[in-house]
Design a protein around this motif. Structure first.
Motif, mmCIF file in Angstrom:
data_model
loop_
_atom_site.group_PDB
_atom_site.id
_atom_site.type_symbol
_atom_site.label_atom_id
_atom_site.label_comp_id
_atom_site.label_asym_id
_atom_site.label_seq_id
_atom_site.Cartn_x
_atom_site.Cartn_y
_atom_site.Cartn_z
ATOM 1 N N VAL A 16 -6.759 5.315 0.280
ATOM 2 C CA VAL A 16 -5.985 4.203 0.847
ATOM 3 C C VAL A 16 -5.881 3.066 -0.169
ATOM 4 O O VAL A 16 -6.644 3.009 -1.142
ATOM 5 N N GLN A 17 -4.926 2.164 0.073
ATOM 6 C CA GLN A 17 -4.755 0.995 -0.771
ATOM 7 C C GLN A 17 -4.273 -0.161 0.106
ATOM 8 O O GLN A 17 -3.602 0.048 1.113
ATOM 9 N N LYS A 18 -4.623 -1.393 -0.286
ATOM 10 C CA LYS A 18 -4.274 -2.566 0.517
ATOM 11 C C LYS A 18 -2.887 -3.100 0.160
ATOM 12 O O LYS A 18 -2.493 -3.101 -1.002
ATOM 13 N N MET A 19 -2.193 -3.573 1.189
ATOM 14 C CA MET A 19 -0.921 -4.254 1.000
ATOM 15 C C MET A 19 -1.187 -5.721 0.644
ATOM 16 O O MET A 19 -2.326 -6.183 0.670
ATOM 17 N N SER A 20 -0.123 -6.472 0.328
ATOM 18 C CA SER A 20 -0.212 -7.915 0.129
ATOM 19 C C SER A 20 0.562 -8.613 1.244
ATOM 20 O O SER A 20 1.359 -7.985 1.945
ATOM 21 N N LYS A 105 -4.093 -7.994 3.842
ATOM 22 C CA LYS A 105 -4.730 -6.849 3.183
ATOM 23 C C LYS A 105 -4.877 -5.667 4.157
ATOM 24 O O LYS A 105 -5.971 -5.265 4.532
ATOM 25 N N ILE A 106 -3.736 -5.103 4.551
ATOM 26 C CA ILE A 106 -3.715 -3.960 5.464
ATOM 27 C C ILE A 106 -3.824 -2.676 4.647
ATOM 28 O O ILE A 106 -3.147 -2.527 3.628
ATOM 29 N N ILE A 107 -4.658 -1.734 5.089
ATOM 30 C CA ILE A 107 -4.770 -0.478 4.363
ATOM 31 C C ILE A 107 -3.765 0.543 4.893
ATOM 32 O O ILE A 107 -3.481 0.597 6.077
ATOM 33 N N GLY A 210 13.505 -6.681 -11.802
ATOM 34 C CA GLY A 210 13.375 -6.547 -13.247
ATOM 35 C C GLY A 210 12.275 -5.590 -13.658
ATOM 36 O O GLY A 210 11.638 -5.762 -14.712
ATOM 37 N N LEU A 211 12.043 -4.575 -12.852
ATOM 38 C CA LEU A 211 11.047 -3.535 -13.177
ATOM 39 C C LEU A 211 11.311 -2.970 -14.570
ATOM 40 O O LEU A 211 12.442 -2.665 -14.921
ATOM 41 N N ASP A 212 10.263 -2.871 -15.391
ATOM 42 C CA ASP A 212 10.426 -2.181 -16.674
ATOM 43 C C ASP A 212 9.331 -1.137 -16.843
ATOM 44 O O ASP A 212 8.509 -0.935 -15.958
ATOM 45 N N MET A 213 9.340 -0.484 -17.990
ATOM 46 C CA MET A 213 8.542 0.729 -18.132
ATOM 47 C C MET A 213 7.321 0.556 -19.032
ATOM 48 O O MET A 213 6.819 1.524 -19.578
ATOM 49 N N ASP A 214 6.878 -0.698 -19.248
ATOM 50 C CA ASP A 214 5.710 -0.845 -20.120
ATOM 51 C C ASP A 214 4.425 -0.443 -19.381
ATOM 52 O O ASP A 214 3.792 0.540 -19.705
ATOM 53 N N SER A 215 4.072 -1.193 -18.354
ATOM 54 C CA SER A 215 2.903 -0.789 -17.546
ATOM 55 C C SER A 215 3.065 -1.259 -16.111
ATOM 56 O O SER A 215 2.072 -1.483 -15.417
ATOM 57 N N ASP A 216 4.299 -1.426 -15.681
ATOM 58 C CA ASP A 216 4.545 -1.864 -14.307
ATOM 59 C C ASP A 216 4.098 -0.798 -13.314
ATOM 60 O O ASP A 216 4.110 0.400 -13.618
ATOM 61 N N PHE A 217 3.716 -1.245 -12.145
ATOM 62 C CA PHE A 217 3.329 -0.303 -11.097
ATOM 63 C C PHE A 217 3.937 -0.741 -9.780
ATOM 64 O O PHE A 217 4.384 -1.886 -9.620
ATOM 65 N N GLY A 218 3.937 0.157 -8.829
ATOM 66 C CA GLY A 218 4.482 -0.147 -7.515
ATOM 67 C C GLY A 218 3.588 0.391 -6.413
ATOM 68 O O GLY A 218 3.055 1.507 -6.518
ATOM 69 N N TYR A 219 3.417 -0.407 -5.369
ATOM 70 C CA TYR A 219 2.668 0.025 -4.186
ATOM 71 C C TYR A 219 3.538 1.045 -3.449
ATOM 72 O O TYR A 219 4.645 0.735 -2.999
ATOM 73 N N THR A 220 3.038 2.271 -3.336
ATOM 74 C CA THR A 220 3.836 3.376 -2.799
ATOM 75 C C THR A 220 3.118 3.987 -1.603
ATOM 76 O O THR A 220 1.940 4.334 -1.691
ATOM 77 N N THR A 221 3.841 4.117 -0.487
ATOM 78 C CA THR A 221 3.220 4.647 0.728
ATOM 79 C C THR A 221 4.182 5.578 1.470
ATOM 80 O O THR A 221 5.409 5.439 1.352
#
Length: 504
Positions: A16-20, A105-107, A210-221
């Motif tokens: 699991v991971q927490k939302m913002s 912080k919802i999981i 403005g997502l780019d490909m260096d080290s960006d990440f995304g919360y995916t569910t």
């Protein structure tokens, strides 16, 4: 040889991971009951299941809490879970967890996945040097009303919701379609924390601020209600495009210009938070009032957040601070005030400025109630577990150790109550960690005979007022009792074996 190297890290929370709070406030208030169910069930388990709570302590142990100590005491004596101290600590720790939960912080079954864009297309181009070969990428194809992706974190064919941080609103929420292809396994060493996304013919970069490909990440569910909401947002809310022209100012290789650029970058860090926070107030107003300007401001603030982030790489022809002030002035905040959840997001916020009638997903969290849990077994006093040892050193040395611990406890308290930004908080964390290590080493190096047991026993007795002599003598002034958890942590760190011998 050719390669692209990225790092990705597994969630310390497992599956699991927490939302913002920005993500949560961009949801539909009507789906919140299902969205919070996993978190609510987990909080119930923390209250009722010892193994779940002890597992939580293990995963969240750090230098400034006593979680490792609580685990050690329970492993030595399983009945310690019934002790007065353990039950009070458990109640406090769960209250803190609930407060974090109510701050967004919802999981979910989710992870922060590191992004790589159309990797097979890049490989084809790198191998041949021909731009035309990019069109031979058959791992992804354009799909209407969604964007294809690949991640082994989720199953083939699943639809996913994707939030790139910092996240501003519904206009940034992306609806992905997970599509497996054997070439991803054949040519790439992807772990479960990587997500490849189709960049060709899609709006994925603009959609995600403005997502780019260096080290960006995304919360995916893959949470069904959030995914269905992401689909509706992708259909209903147009993608915002940043068309602000580049700044025309020219900077020279001088100290004055370096200082000017540094000041602008420092302002940008403040502007990121300010624009994101203001966007959430605008989004809350959008849920409650008919004026179109609030949805417009969500869009504008999303672009301003993107500009703030990109300021380290390129400058845009806009005064961010002035634009944010202009928007804030026009949002009628003095009249409509702040949503009730703001009192959690902003420490020490004046409750006179709260409007309890505002409806939004984050307010649903704030108003959520939890049942009190009654223990079947009785609570046991600390005297049932404590072993008194003879004090074999002079009391001046003991008092000096006590004063050192109390002084550090005050510094830790001040740091935890200051309303400071993330960078300053991290710097303070490093300083406190350094001070903690120095404190432990100083006590270890003091001229203390034997193996610390007498000193530890004396300090624990004073803090908890366990034995009759200590509990009766109110003249024995001490601040140890105000932060018992820190005392136990420090003593355990000095010598775990000696510490545990103070308990049955």
């Amino acid at each position: 040889m050719f390669g692209i190297v990225k790092t990705a890290h597994e969630s310390k929370l497992g599956s699991v991971q927490k939302m913002s709070y920005q993500m949560v406030n961009s949801l539909d208030v009507n789906i919140m009951e299902n969205v919070v169910r996993k978190s609510v069930d987990y909080i119930t388990d923390l209250k009722t299941k010892d193994d779940v709570f002890l597992d939580y302590l293990e995963k969240n142990s750090n230098f400034s809490n006593d979680y490792e100590v609580l685990i050690a005491l329970c492993e030595q004596n399983p009945d310690f879970v019934r002790s007065e101290y353990f039950r009070k600590r458990r109640e406090f720790i769960i209250k803190t967890y609930i407060l974090n939960f109510k701050s967004g912080k919802i999981i979910q079954d989710a992870d922060n996945l590191t992004v790589v864009g159309s990797p097979y297309a890049m490989l084809l181009y790198a191998a041949s040097g021909k731009e035309s070969d990019v069109d031979k990428d058959d791992t992804f194809c354009y799909e209407k009303n969604t964007v294809q992706c690949y991640t082994s974190r989720f199953s083939d064919g699943e639809y996913l919701a994707f939030f790139r941080s910092p996240f501003n609103g519904k206009y940034n929420l992306t609806y992905l379609h997970n599509t497996y292809n054997s070439k991803f396994e054949e040519y790439f060493n992807f772990g479960k924390q990587i997500i490849a996304i189709n960049m060709i013919g899609t709006d994925i970069q603009d959609r995600n601020n403005g997502l780019d490909m260096d080290s960006d990440f995304g919360y995916t569910t893959n949470q069904p209600d959030i995914v269905a909401h992401a689909r509706q947002c992708y259909l209903k809310y147009p993608t915002i495009v940043n068309n602000i022209p580049k700044e025309k100012n020219k900077y020279h290789n001088t100290m004055d210009d370096f200082a000017l650029i540094d000041n602008n970058l420092a302002k940008s860090q403040t502007d990121i938070g300010e624009s994101s926070n203001l966007a959430q107030i605008a989004q809350t107003y959008e849920c409650n009032f008919p004026e179109k300007k609030y949805s417009d401001y969500v869009c504008i603030l999303s672009v301003l957040a993107q500009v703030s982030i990109d300021n380290a790489k390129r400058r845009f022809d806009v005064n961010l601070t002035d634009e944010i002030k202009r928007i804030k002035k026009d949002m009628d905040i003095k009249e409509y005030k702040y949503p009730v959840f703001w009192s959690i997001i902003k420490r020490g916020f004046n409750k006179k400025n709260i409007n309890h009638n505002l409806i939004c997903p984050m307010n649903y969290l704030y108003k959520l109630k939890f049942k009190k849990i009654r223990h079947n077994a009785s609570t046991l006093p600390m005297s049932d577990f404590f072993i008194k040892h003879k004090l074999d050193i002079n009391r001046k040395t003991c008092k000096r150790v006590e004063e050192m611990i109390s002084k550090y406890s005050i510094a830790l308290y001040i740091n935890n109550t200051l309303d400071i930004n993330e960078y300053d908080s991290f710097q303070n964390y490093l300083l406190l960690r350094s001070d903690f290590d120095e404190l432990v080493n100083t006590i270890r190096c003091m001229n203390i005979s034997g193996n610390y047991i007498g000193l530890m026993s004396w300090l624990i007795d004073r803090a908890f007022e366990i034995t009759p002599d200590v509990s009766r003598n109110k003249m024995l002034k001490t601040n140890l009792g105000t932060n018992k958890s820190l005392l136990l942590k420090i003593l355990y760190e000095i010598n775990p074996k000696c510490f545990l011998r103070c308990f049955k």
